[in-house]
Design a protein around this motif. Sequence first.
Motif, PDB file in Angstrom:
ATOM      1  N   ASP A   1       7.460  -1.195  -1.567  1.00 22.42           N
ATOM      2  CA  ASP A   1       7.404  -2.135  -0.444  1.00 22.42           C
ATOM      3  C   ASP A   1       6.043  -2.781  -0.250  1.00 22.42           C
ATOM      4  O   ASP A   1       5.866  -3.614   0.640  1.00 22.42           O
ATOM      5  N   ASP A   2       5.057  -2.421  -1.075  1.00 23.56           N
ATOM      6  CA  ASP A   2       3.735  -3.046  -0.982  1.00 23.56           C
ATOM      7  C   ASP A   2       3.820  -4.528  -1.331  1.00 23.56           C
ATOM      8  O   ASP A   2       4.589  -4.925  -2.206  1.00 23.56           O
ATOM      9  N   ILE A   3       3.007  -5.317  -0.659  1.00 24.62           N
ATOM     10  CA  ILE A   3       2.912  -6.739  -0.986  1.00 24.62           C
ATOM     11  C   ILE A   3       2.020  -6.871  -2.221  1.00 24.62           C
ATOM     12  O   ILE A   3       0.958  -6.260  -2.298  1.00 24.62           O
ATOM     13  N   GLY A   4       2.482  -7.645  -3.181  1.00 28.33           N
ATOM     14  CA  GLY A   4       1.744  -7.821  -4.432  1.00 28.33           C
ATOM     15  C   GLY A   4       0.575  -8.770  -4.248  1.00 28.33           C
ATOM     16  O   GLY A   4       0.727  -9.979  -4.394  1.00 28.33           O
ATOM     17  N   THR A   5      -0.587  -8.226  -3.960  1.00 26.19           N
ATOM     18  CA  THR A   5      -1.765  -9.057  -3.718  1.00 26.19           C
ATOM     19  C   THR A   5      -2.581  -9.286  -4.985  1.00 26.19           C
ATOM     20  O   THR A   5      -3.534 -10.062  -4.960  1.00 26.19           O
ATOM     21  N   CYS A   6      -2.231  -8.589  -6.082  1.00 24.73           N
ATOM     22  CA  CYS A   6      -3.009  -8.727  -7.311  1.00 24.73           C
ATOM     23  C   CYS A   6      -2.159  -8.306  -8.509  1.00 24.73           C
ATOM     24  O   CYS A   6      -1.055  -7.791  -8.345  1.00 24.73           O
ATOM     25  N   TRP A   7      -2.689  -8.551  -9.695  1.00 24.22           N
ATOM     26  CA  TRP A   7      -2.072  -8.050 -10.927  1.00 24.22           C
ATOM     27  C   TRP A   7      -3.169  -7.479 -11.807  1.00 24.22           C
ATOM     28  O   TRP A   7      -4.351  -7.675 -11.535  1.00 24.22           O
TER      29      TRP A   7
ATOM     30  N   SER B   1       9.634 -13.250  -4.493  1.00 24.14           N
ATOM     31  CA  SER B   1       9.358 -12.027  -3.751  1.00 24.14           C
ATOM     32  C   SER B   1       7.864 -11.751  -3.702  1.00 24.14           C
ATOM     33  O   SER B   1       7.164 -11.890  -4.699  1.00 24.14           O
ATOM     34  N   PHE B   2       7.398 -11.332  -2.540  1.00 26.41           N
ATOM     35  CA  PHE B   2       6.001 -10.933  -2.411  1.00 26.41           C
ATOM     36  C   PHE B   2       5.861  -9.416  -2.527  1.00 26.41           C
ATOM     37  O   PHE B   2       4.774  -8.902  -2.614  1.00 26.41           O
ATOM     38  N   ARG B   3       6.984  -8.675  -2.516  1.00 22.75           N
ATOM     39  CA  ARG B   3       6.976  -7.211  -2.593  1.00 22.75           C
ATOM     40  C   ARG B   3       6.930  -6.751  -4.042  1.00 22.75           C
ATOM     41  O   ARG B   3       7.420  -7.419  -4.941  1.00 22.75           O
ATOM     42  N   ARG B   4       6.350  -5.585  -4.263  1.00 20.76           N
ATOM     43  CA  ARG B   4       6.248  -5.016  -5.614  1.00 20.76           C
ATOM     44  C   ARG B   4       7.611  -4.665  -6.195  1.00 20.76           C
ATOM     45  O   ARG B   4       7.865  -4.891  -7.362  1.00 20.76           O
ATOM     46  N   GLY B   5       8.459  -4.033  -5.416  1.00 19.64           N
ATOM     47  CA  GLY B   5       9.804  -3.705  -5.883  1.00 19.64           C
ATOM     48  C   GLY B   5       9.909  -2.408  -6.667  1.00 19.64           C
ATOM     49  O   GLY B   5      11.004  -1.953  -6.965  1.00 19.64           O
ATOM     50  N   CYS B   6       8.783  -1.798  -7.030  1.00 19.92           N
ATOM     51  CA  CYS B   6       8.802  -0.534  -7.757  1.00 19.92           C
ATOM     52  C   CYS B   6       7.471   0.186  -7.543  1.00 19.92           C
ATOM     53  O   CYS B   6       6.517  -0.394  -7.040  1.00 19.92           O
ATOM     54  N   GLU B   7       7.446   1.434  -7.954  1.00 14.55           N
ATOM     55  CA  GLU B   7       6.243   2.242  -7.833  1.00 14.55           C
ATOM     56  C   GLU B   7       5.469   2.225  -9.140  1.00 14.55           C
ATOM     57  O   GLU B   7       6.063   2.159 -10.214  1.00 14.55           O
TER      58      GLU B   7
ATOM     59  N   ILE C   1      -8.861  -4.468 -15.223  1.00 14.83           N
ATOM     60  CA  ILE C   1      -9.362  -5.693 -14.609  1.00 14.83           C
ATOM     61  C   ILE C   1      -8.291  -6.135 -13.622  1.00 14.83           C
ATOM     62  O   ILE C   1      -7.104  -6.121 -13.942  1.00 14.83           O
ATOM     63  N   VAL C   2      -8.716  -6.515 -12.434  1.00 14.95           N
ATOM     64  CA  VAL C   2      -7.781  -6.868 -11.372  1.00 14.95           C
ATOM     65  C   VAL C   2      -8.025  -8.310 -10.961  1.00 14.95           C
ATOM     66  O   VAL C   2      -9.157  -8.712 -10.697  1.00 14.95           O
ATOM     67  N   GLU C   3      -6.945  -9.082 -10.902  1.00 17.14           N
ATOM     68  CA  GLU C   3      -7.018 -10.477 -10.456  1.00 17.14           C
ATOM     69  C   GLU C   3      -6.167 -10.631  -9.206  1.00 17.14           C
ATOM     70  O   GLU C   3      -4.986 -10.268  -9.197  1.00 17.14           O
ATOM     71  N   ARG C   4      -6.769 -11.133  -8.151  1.00 16.22           N
ATOM     72  CA  ARG C   4      -6.028 -11.372  -6.904  1.00 16.22           C
ATOM     73  C   ARG C   4      -5.103 -12.570  -7.058  1.00 16.22           C
ATOM     74  O   ARG C   4      -5.466 -13.553  -7.687  1.00 16.22           O
ATOM     75  N   ASN C   5      -3.931 -12.466  -6.435  1.00 19.08           N
ATOM     76  CA  ASN C   5      -3.035 -13.613  -6.344  1.00 19.08           C
ATOM     77  C   ASN C   5      -3.530 -14.500  -5.212  1.00 19.08           C
ATOM     78  O   ASN C   5      -4.039 -14.011  -4.215  1.00 19.08           O
ATOM     79  N   SER C   6      -3.358 -15.796  -5.357  1.00 19.02           N
ATOM     80  CA  SER C   6      -3.701 -16.736  -4.294  1.00 19.02           C
ATOM     81  C   SER C   6      -2.420 -17.333  -3.744  1.00 19.02           C
ATOM     82  O   SER C   6      -1.445 -17.499  -4.452  1.00 19.02           O
ATOM     83  N   VAL C   7      -2.436 -17.658  -2.490  1.00 15.13           N
ATOM     84  CA  VAL C   7      -1.299 -18.341  -1.867  1.00 15.13           C
ATOM     85  C   VAL C   7      -1.830 -19.608  -1.234  1.00 15.13           C
ATOM     86  O   VAL C   7      -2.813 -19.589  -0.504  1.00 15.13           O
ATOM     87  N   PHE C   8      -1.190 -20.700  -1.555  1.00 17.71           N
ATOM     88  CA  PHE C   8      -1.568 -21.968  -0.971  1.00 17.71           C
ATOM     89  C   PHE C   8      -0.470 -22.424  -0.030  1.00 17.71           C
ATOM     90  O   PHE C   8       0.706 -22.337  -0.346  1.00 17.71           O
TER      91      PHE C   8
END
Length: 155
Positions: free
Chosen positions: A55-61, A89-95, A105-112
């Motif tokens: 249920d976490d919001i996917g803020t990065c990959w 979907s903004f939710r991860r959907g899995c663990e 390396i982590v890249e944040r998602n951006s929302v415009f």
Amino acid sequence: MKNPPERTPQDLEIVYSYLHGMEALSNLREHQLRLMCETVRHERHEANEVLYYPDDIGTCWYIFLSGSVFIKESMFLPRSSFGKRSAGSFRRGCECIVLEPSEMIVERNSVFLLCFSGKTTRIATTATATSKLQNISSYCLRKKEVSSVKHARLR
């Protein structure tokens, strides 16, 4: 790797030279990859740590440097990427569970958010975000269809 605001032009070149050869980023153009070099960060995680929940919001990959994680009956190993949001979907959907000490390396998602005549439209992107926003806002402002353009980073 230094934090993004602390990086010098030389640091950015080092990050670029490392990311340039990664298959997970092979679809990016040079300018997109250079923009990404300004925002990525380095993380270390210990074994048995839950990186994210369904249920976490996917803020990065993530792009793996070392170690391994387990997601939906699959193991991900170094030089692979994971954690991108699925369409709609903004939710991860899995663990995601870290199996052994891992670096990534982590890249944040951006929302415009673009407001067209009072209606809000979201455009979710990653490294191409800045150039896409500039192109879209330039076009829409020429057409006088946009009442406001906002750029928000998910936190």
